[in-house]
Design an enzyme around this catalytic site. Structure first.
Site, PDB file in Angstrom:
ATOM      1  N   GLU A 262       0.625  -0.612  -0.040  1.00 42.14           N
ATOM      2  CA  GLU A 262       0.000  -0.146  -0.198  1.00 42.14           C
ATOM      3  C   GLU A 262       1.005   1.487   0.217  1.00 42.14           C
ATOM      4  OE1 GLU A 262      -2.737   1.732  -1.011  1.00 42.14           O
ATOM      5  OE2 GLU A 262      -4.281   0.860  -0.018  1.00 42.14           O
TER       6      GLU A 262
ATOM      7  N   ASP B 104      -4.183   5.055   6.792  1.00 50.53           N
ATOM      8  CA  ASP B 104      -5.129   6.179   7.402  1.00 50.53           C
ATOM      9  C   ASP B 104      -4.979   5.446   8.427  1.00 50.53           C
ATOM     10  OD1 ASP B 104      -4.634   8.910   7.625  1.00 50.53           O
ATOM     11  OD2 ASP B 104      -6.644   8.831   6.541  1.00 50.53           O
ATOM     12  N   SER B 105      -6.741   5.348   8.071  1.00 48.91           N
ATOM     13  CA  SER B 105      -7.587   5.005  10.030  1.00 48.91           C
ATOM     14  C   SER B 105      -7.701   3.358   9.066  1.00 48.91           C
ATOM     15  CB  SER B 105      -9.226   5.410   8.874  1.00 48.91           C
ATOM     16  OG  SER B 105      -9.690   4.583   7.573  1.00 48.91           O
ATOM     17  N   GLY B 106      -7.055   3.071   8.430  1.00 51.85           N
ATOM     18  CA  GLY B 106      -6.836   2.010   8.346  1.00 51.85           C
ATOM     19  C   GLY B 106      -8.277   0.536   8.147  1.00 51.85           C
TER      20      GLY B 106
ATOM     21  N   ASP C  37      -1.825  11.083  -4.463  1.00 51.23           N
ATOM     22  CA  ASP C  37      -2.292  12.090  -4.810  1.00 51.23           C
ATOM     23  C   ASP C  37      -3.606  12.876  -4.150  1.00 51.23           C
ATOM     24  OD1 ASP C  37      -4.276  10.007  -4.351  1.00 51.23           O
ATOM     25  OD2 ASP C  37      -6.239  11.076  -5.671  1.00 51.23           O
TER      26      ASP C  37
ATOM     27  N   ARG D 128       0.810  12.434  -8.499  1.00 46.66           N
ATOM     28  CA  ARG D 128       1.362  10.866  -8.682  1.00 46.66           C
ATOM     29  C   ARG D 128       2.509  10.545  -9.020  1.00 46.66           C
ATOM     30  NH1 ARG D 128      -2.579   7.249  -6.407  1.00 46.66           N
ATOM     31  NH2 ARG D 128      -5.195   8.113  -7.519  1.00 46.66           N
TER      32      ARG D 128
HETATM   33  P1  5GP Z   1      -7.822   4.171   5.262  1.00 44.39           P
HETATM   34  O1  5GP Z   1      -6.621   3.865   5.370  1.00 44.39           O
HETATM   35  O2  5GP Z   1      -7.961   4.939   5.874  1.00 44.39           O
HETATM   36  O3  5GP Z   1      -8.581   3.206   5.328  1.00 44.39           O
HETATM   37  O4  5GP Z   1      -7.215   4.515   3.627  1.00 44.39           O
HETATM   38  C1  5GP Z   1      -5.928   4.893   3.239  1.00 44.39           C
HETATM   39  C2  5GP Z   1      -6.156   5.365   1.998  1.00 44.39           C
HETATM   40  O5  5GP Z   1      -5.980   6.874   2.110  1.00 44.39           O
HETATM   41  C3  5GP Z   1      -4.749   5.244   0.846  1.00 44.39           C
HETATM   42  O6  5GP Z   1      -4.617   3.902   0.419  1.00 44.39           O
HETATM   43  C4  5GP Z   1      -4.365   6.472   0.607  1.00 44.39           C
HETATM   44  O7  5GP Z   1      -5.522   6.336  -0.984  1.00 44.39           O
HETATM   45  C5  5GP Z   1      -5.479   8.123   1.285  1.00 44.39           C
HETATM   46  N1  5GP Z   1      -4.656   8.225   2.120  1.00 44.39           N
HETATM   47  C6  5GP Z   1      -4.870   8.684   3.713  1.00 44.39           C
HETATM   48  N2  5GP Z   1      -3.590   9.692   4.007  1.00 44.39           N
HETATM   49  C7  5GP Z   1      -3.352  10.096   2.814  1.00 44.39           C
HETATM   50  C8  5GP Z   1      -2.901  11.046   2.260  1.00 44.39           C
HETATM   51  O8  5GP Z   1      -2.154  12.019   3.024  1.00 44.39           O
HETATM   52  N3  5GP Z   1      -2.436  11.429   1.293  1.00 44.39           N
HETATM   53  C9  5GP Z   1      -3.085  11.181  -0.008  1.00 44.39           C
HETATM   54  N4  5GP Z   1      -2.712  11.390  -0.615  1.00 44.39           N
HETATM   55  N5  5GP Z   1      -3.652   9.861  -0.195  1.00 44.39           N
HETATM   56  C10 5GP Z   1      -3.979   8.988   1.641  1.00 44.39           C
HETATM   57 MG    MG Z   2      -4.848   3.354  -1.280  1.00 42.03          MG
END
Ligand code: 5GP
Ligand code: MG
Length: 199
Positions: A118, A122-124, A178, A184
């Site tokens: 990956e 972020d949140s996971g 992105d 990107r």
């Molecule tokens: P989560 O962990 O919240 O389910 O989602 C993670 C996804 O959110 C990552 O794969 C990415 O696509 C997007 N994301 C989270 N933080 C960032 C950030 O700081 N910058 C960008 N460009 N995407 C992010």
């Molecule tokens: Mg992603």
């Protein structure tokens, strides 16, 4: 020929508040992760003849996967997938919709060690659902590799087995990451100026 004026107005770097990781920093980070992966899977692949599959999550991981595999000195297969959450917007728990590219049956291979790659955790939420789907598939092992981790934002517990670097709670772009599908292609990673997404 692009005029100097056009170049100026089109420069992606103009939208960056601060650079977090230069190309050189990223090269060092990717080398470190590749070394950890090589050491971890060396015996499984070379002695036990197990498969190693790098499963990149598109689109964000494309630059990372490309550089990472060049530095892993083991035979491996490369596959890509899309993972998208769906379900009602008001619900925090949606199903995860997985689409695997050319060779989806490799994920069920009982001799395969899968590494999901990956861009950032972020949140996971997306990844925890993805990992549970993958763990039901009957392969040898499933591990998670992420270039970046934003631990402050985590809402579900998730272990990153191979991590590049922790990042602060800021919106970052570049090297695959992105904003609105842009940035990107930047070779470095930076914090996006707030005015870009707050307008
Ligand atoms: P989560 O962990 O919240 O389910 O989602 C993670 C996804 O959110 C990552 O794969 C990415 O696509 C997007 N994301 C989270 N933080 C960032 C950030 O700081 N910058 C960008 N460009 N995407 C992010
Ligand atoms: Mg992603």
């Amino acid at each position: 020929m692009i005029s100097d004026n056009a170049k100026k107005t089109n420069s992606l770097a103009d939208d960056i508040e601060s650079v977090l990781f230069t190309e050189q920093d990223l090269d060092g980070i990717v080398s470190k992760v590749a070394k950890e992966i090589t050491e971890h899977y060396y015996e499984k692949v070379l002695v036990n003849k197990e498969k190693l599959v790098i499963l990149g999550v598109l689109n964000g991981s494309f630059q990372f996967v490309s550089d990472l595999v060049k530095k892993i000195d083991l035979p491996l297969e490369i596959e890509f997938m899309f993972a998208s959450s769906y379900g009602k917007k008001t619900k925090s728990t949606g199903e995860v919709n997985i689409q695997v590219g050319k060779n989806p049956e490799v994920l069920d291979d009982p001799n395969a060690n899968i590494i999901i790659v990956e861009d950032i955790v972020d949140s996971g939420n997306t990844l925890s659902k993805l990992m549970s789907v993958m763990r039901d598939k009957g392969n040898k092992s499933v591990a998670l590799c992420s270039l970046f981790d934003k631990p402050e934002r985590r809402t579900v517990e998730i272990d990153v087995d191979f991590l590049g670097a922790k990042v602060p709670d800021e919106f970052i772009v570049g090297y695959g990451l992105d904003y609105d599908e842009k940035y990107r292609n930047m070779p470095f990673v930076g914090v996006l100026k707030r005015e870009i997404y707050e307008n």
